[in-house]
Design a protein around this motif. Structure first.
Motif, PDB file in Angstrom:
ATOM      1  N   MET A 193      72.749  94.058  58.170  1.00 13.95           N
ATOM      2  CA  MET A 193      74.110  93.472  58.005  1.00 13.95           C
ATOM      3  C   MET A 193      74.696  94.287  56.955  1.00 13.95           C
ATOM      4  O   MET A 193      74.599  94.570  55.960  1.00 13.95           O
ATOM      5  CB  MET A 193      73.706  91.904  57.835  1.00 13.95           C
ATOM      6  CG  MET A 193      74.646  91.236  57.507  1.00 13.95           C
ATOM      7  SD  MET A 193      74.535  89.595  57.360  1.00 13.95           S
ATOM      8  CE  MET A 193      75.872  88.630  57.874  1.00 13.95           C
ATOM      9  N   PRO A 224      80.170  88.746  53.685  1.00 12.45           N
ATOM     10  CA  PRO A 224      80.527  89.715  54.909  1.00 12.45           C
ATOM     11  C   PRO A 224      82.076  89.723  54.898  1.00 12.45           C
ATOM     12  O   PRO A 224      82.562  90.555  55.903  1.00 12.45           O
ATOM     13  CB  PRO A 224      79.976  88.811  56.152  1.00 12.45           C
ATOM     14  CG  PRO A 224      80.117  87.291  55.563  1.00 12.45           C
ATOM     15  CD  PRO A 224      79.863  87.534  53.994  1.00 12.45           C
ATOM     16  N   SER A 283      69.283  93.979  55.029  1.00 15.41           N
ATOM     17  CA  SER A 283      68.472  93.537  56.148  1.00 15.41           C
ATOM     18  C   SER A 283      68.747  91.823  55.740  1.00 15.41           C
ATOM     19  O   SER A 283      68.704  91.366  54.731  1.00 15.41           O
ATOM     20  CB  SER A 283      66.873  93.548  55.890  1.00 15.41           C
ATOM     21  OG  SER A 283      66.317  92.898  56.903  1.00 15.41           O
ATOM     22  N   LYS A 284      68.802  91.196  56.883  1.00 18.10           N
ATOM     23  CA  LYS A 284      69.277  89.822  56.822  1.00 18.10           C
ATOM     24  C   LYS A 284      67.943  89.108  56.156  1.00 18.10           C
ATOM     25  O   LYS A 284      68.209  87.744  55.646  1.00 18.10           O
ATOM     26  CB  LYS A 284      69.596  89.362  58.179  1.00 18.10           C
ATOM     27  CG  LYS A 284      70.423  88.130  58.183  1.00 18.10           C
ATOM     28  CD  LYS A 284      70.828  87.587  59.528  1.00 18.10           C
ATOM     29  CE  LYS A 284      71.814  86.555  59.553  1.00 18.10           C
ATOM     30  NZ  LYS A 284      72.266  86.207  60.892  1.00 18.10           N
ATOM     31  N   ASP A 285      66.545  89.436  56.350  1.00 16.13           N
ATOM     32  CA  ASP A 285      65.652  88.740  55.773  1.00 16.13           C
ATOM     33  C   ASP A 285      65.663  88.829  54.224  1.00 16.13           C
ATOM     34  O   ASP A 285      64.726  88.138  53.740  1.00 16.13           O
ATOM     35  CB  ASP A 285      64.386  89.195  56.382  1.00 16.13           C
ATOM     36  CG  ASP A 285      64.196  90.797  56.321  1.00 16.13           C
ATOM     37  OD1 ASP A 285      64.956  91.459  56.035  1.00 16.13           O
ATOM     38  OD2 ASP A 285      62.813  90.973  56.312  1.00 16.13           O
ATOM     39  N   LEU A 323      68.483  88.055  52.557  1.00 13.66           N
ATOM     40  CA  LEU A 323      69.494  87.204  51.843  1.00 13.66           C
ATOM     41  C   LEU A 323      69.178  85.761  51.707  1.00 13.66           C
ATOM     42  O   LEU A 323      68.260  85.451  52.343  1.00 13.66           O
ATOM     43  CB  LEU A 323      70.468  87.356  53.026  1.00 13.66           C
ATOM     44  CG  LEU A 323      70.975  88.699  53.277  1.00 13.66           C
ATOM     45  CD1 LEU A 323      71.995  88.718  54.403  1.00 13.66           C
ATOM     46  CD2 LEU A 323      71.626  89.650  52.098  1.00 13.66           C
ATOM     47  N   LEU A 333      70.969  79.891  55.782  1.00  9.05           N
ATOM     48  CA  LEU A 333      71.813  81.171  55.296  1.00  9.05           C
ATOM     49  C   LEU A 333      72.794  81.242  56.518  1.00  9.05           C
ATOM     50  O   LEU A 333      73.868  81.653  55.982  1.00  9.05           O
ATOM     51  CB  LEU A 333      70.981  82.372  55.601  1.00  9.05           C
ATOM     52  CG  LEU A 333      71.569  83.774  55.591  1.00  9.05           C
ATOM     53  CD1 LEU A 333      72.220  84.111  54.198  1.00  9.05           C
ATOM     54  CD2 LEU A 333      70.509  84.789  55.845  1.00  9.05           C
ATOM     55  N   GLU A 334      72.612  80.922  57.566  1.00  5.64           N
ATOM     56  CA  GLU A 334      73.686  81.182  58.586  1.00  5.64           C
ATOM     57  C   GLU A 334      74.790  80.177  58.234  1.00  5.64           C
ATOM     58  O   GLU A 334      76.098  80.151  58.201  1.00  5.64           O
ATOM     59  CB  GLU A 334      73.052  80.523  59.774  1.00  5.64           C
ATOM     60  CG  GLU A 334      72.356  81.557  60.511  1.00  5.64           C
ATOM     61  CD  GLU A 334      70.820  81.617  59.694  1.00  5.64           C
ATOM     62  OE1 GLU A 334      70.370  80.671  59.302  1.00  5.64           O
ATOM     63  OE2 GLU A 334      70.404  82.721  59.906  1.00  5.64           O
ATOM     64  N   LEU A 369      76.788  81.599  55.198  1.00  5.03           N
ATOM     65  CA  LEU A 369      77.601  82.932  55.841  1.00  5.03           C
ATOM     66  C   LEU A 369      78.842  82.252  56.644  1.00  5.03           C
ATOM     67  O   LEU A 369      79.820  82.525  56.369  1.00  5.03           O
ATOM     68  CB  LEU A 369      77.009  83.745  56.658  1.00  5.03           C
ATOM     69  CG  LEU A 369      75.882  84.776  55.917  1.00  5.03           C
ATOM     70  CD1 LEU A 369      74.936  85.291  56.796  1.00  5.03           C
ATOM     71  CD2 LEU A 369      76.442  85.453  54.854  1.00  5.03           C
ATOM     72  N   CYS A 373      76.535  84.791  50.563  1.00  6.58           N
ATOM     73  CA  CYS A 373      75.142  84.921  50.259  1.00  6.58           C
ATOM     74  C   CYS A 373      74.750  85.500  49.106  1.00  6.58           C
ATOM     75  O   CYS A 373      75.509  86.002  48.216  1.00  6.58           O
ATOM     76  CB  CYS A 373      74.258  85.639  51.604  1.00  6.58           C
ATOM     77  SG  CYS A 373      74.749  87.218  51.688  1.00  6.58           S
TER      78      CYS A 373
END
Length: 190
Positions: free
Chosen positions: A1, A46, A76-78, A80, A107-108, A111, A117
């Motif tokens: 990301m 983002p 990587s999203k993991d 965050l 997290l979603e 964002l 984040c």
């Protein structure tokens, strides 16, 4: 990301010299600040306009800096975490009913709702594809000419909740024209 982190050029040059964004770096929003942030976190977005906004605040109000730096990092999203601080400050204003009934922030949601984040580890440029760009802050109007005017348009549209579609298009086009400097080799541009 792909995420962005904005700061003053004074702080940004230290980050470049150290080759990492540190979780223990001196914070603008420290324990003495009205809107303090959690310790040992690096905040990312983002949304380029939000990174520009926070970088400009740091440059103008805290460091008296005519320039700011935006970092662009592929992460990587993991790694965050949700930005609970920004969510708390933002949702209290924009949606207090939802805020008061919120159990746990994902997290979603972070964002989507606040375009922010966090990470709880240093962002070492040797471990992530990373770039930066230095831009004029709004502190000095005589720097940048057209670039200064474009930055003002973006700063005036930094709130994603009130931003119009045309502003999104303008921001996307602006970001696509940036000559990002690669942090693996400061001479290389992308």
């Amino acid at each position: 990301m792909i995420l962005f982190h904005g700061t003053s050029s004074i702080r940004g040059r230290n980050i470049i010299r150290e080759r990492k964004i540190r979780i223990d770096a001196p914070k603008v929003y420290n324990s003495n600040h009205l809107m303090r942030t959690s310790p040992n976190r690096i905040y990312l977005t983002p949304d380029f306009a939000r990174a520009l906004y926070y970088g400009n605040i740091t440059a103008v109000f805290y460091d008296d800096d005519p320039y700011l730096i935006i970092f662009k990092v592929e992460i990587s999203k993991d790694l965050l975490l949700p930005d609970k601080d920004e969510f708390e400050y933002t949702m209290k204003i924009f949606n207090p009913i939802e805020f008061n009934h919120k159990e746990e922030l994902t997290l979603e949601e972070s964002l989507e709702e606040v375009k922010s984040c966090a990470v709880d580890k240093d962002i070492c440029f040797d471990n992530f594809v990373s770039y930066y760009v230095e831009l004029p802050s709004s502190h000095y109007k005589n720097i940048g000419g057209t670039l200064y005017k474009e930055i003002q348009i973006i700063l005036n549209n930094s709130n994603h909740r009130t931003r119009h579609k045309q502003a999104d298009i303008f921001i996307t086009e602006f970001v696509s024209k940036i000559k990002w400097k690669n942090l693996e080799n400061n001479e290389k541009e992308k």
